[in-house]
Design an enzyme around this catalytic site. Structure first.
Site: not given
Ligand code: NGF
Length: 294
Positions: A135, A161
């Protein structure tokens, strides 16, 4: 990794007035989002207020959602924390509970070196067979392209992400890492652009509220309908910009209530609004609705 794609709400955590995880409310919200087109769930991330929660509470959310979803869509569990040991424990729980993937922000607060961040992801991703979605919040500036590419080489790292307002790097990474490596655009205001840049899906806060609108945006991308997609994204953006004038993510609870749901509370220090304090927002959203219906 299973190809987890589409509109994935970064699920809010629903607390009751006494700040306990509200299990019934959580179950209702899972069904609401599934009924409105959610293609998966991303649990206990920042929208889920994870850093205010104990490991037991995070695990309780994971167990509840997985039990309610019953395999209908994939579930990604955010296990990020500052201590590797804590994250590994959360990851092991996610695996035992039946999650489809794990994800993590890099360790934060202290200034960790790129090598420390690399070791953090290596250790967690080796702790279970689950695929890991790294992420990256670009604004935080914790990971550069070189580090992201190095992380993508780890055997269990299968996704990224990518939360940013520009998509040049993300598009480049998608091209370089190939079709099996899942890339998620993490900025709800830029979902259309992110998908056009090659993302496989979108993970974000506002998909708790209106996954249906974002399903339509993704359909426009699929149909190469630039004008149609931009128009829908503009509607979403006006609502998001209006909402972001209020405390976030607590404002989301108030907005969910307007969809006919009792959506519980945020946890302190997040502020909980009385409905009367959101009258201005409600009026602004009605104006946006009227403007686009015309
Ligand atoms: O909250 C942030 C800050 N980003 C979220 C989302 O990427 C966070 C985004 O949806 C998330 O997925 C998580 O819960 O871990 C924004 O709230 C939205 O675009 C409004 O700005 O980066």
């Amino acid at each position: 990794m299973t190809q987890i794609k589409g509109v994935i709400p970064a699920m809010m955590t629903f607390f009751d007035k006494e700040e306990n995880v509200d299990i019934q409310c959580t179950r209702r919200m899972v069904d609401f989002m599934l009924d409105h087109g959610a293609d998966g769930f991303y649990l206990t991330g920042s929208t889920g207020e994870c850093f205010t929660m104990t490991a037991e509470e995070r695990n309780l959310v994971v167990d509840t959602v997985i039990d309610q979803v019953k395999g209908r869509v994939p579930v990604i569990v955010h296990v990020g924390d500052i201590g590797t040991k804590k994250s590994i424990e959360l990851a092991k729980h996610a695996y035992e509970a039946g999650a489809d993937a794990i994800s993590s922000v890099p360790p934060f607060y202290w200034k960790f070196r790129a090598d420390d961040i690399y070791s953090y992801y290596k250790d967690i991703s080796e702790a279970t067979p689950l695929p890991m979605v790294v992420y990256n919040i670009q604004l935080a500036g914790l990971m550069d392209m070189g580090l992201l590419l190095k992380l993508a080489d780890l055997p269990n790292v299968h996704g990224l992400k990518y939360t940013a307002r520009s998509h040049d790097e993300m598009g480049y990474l998608k091209e370089k890492l190939g079709s099996d490596f899942m890339i998620y655009s993490g900025c709800d205001e830029m979902a259309f652009s992110g998908m056009c840049a090659g993302a496989d899906g979108i993970i974000g806060s506002f998909y708790n509220l209106f996954p249906d609108l974002y399903k339509k945006i993704l359909a426009k991308v699929e149909a190469s309908d630039i004008k149609g997609g931009m128009r829908l994204q503009k509607i979403a953006d006006e609502v998001i910009f209006a909402a972001l004038k209020y405390d976030f993510p607590s404002v989301l609870h108030g907005m969910m209530n307007w969809r006919g749901l009792e959506s519980g509370y945020s946890r302190k220090p997040f502020y909980n609004y009385e409905d009367s304090e959101l009258t201005g927002l409600k009026e602004e959203i009605l104006r946006i609705k009227e403007k686009y219906q015309a």
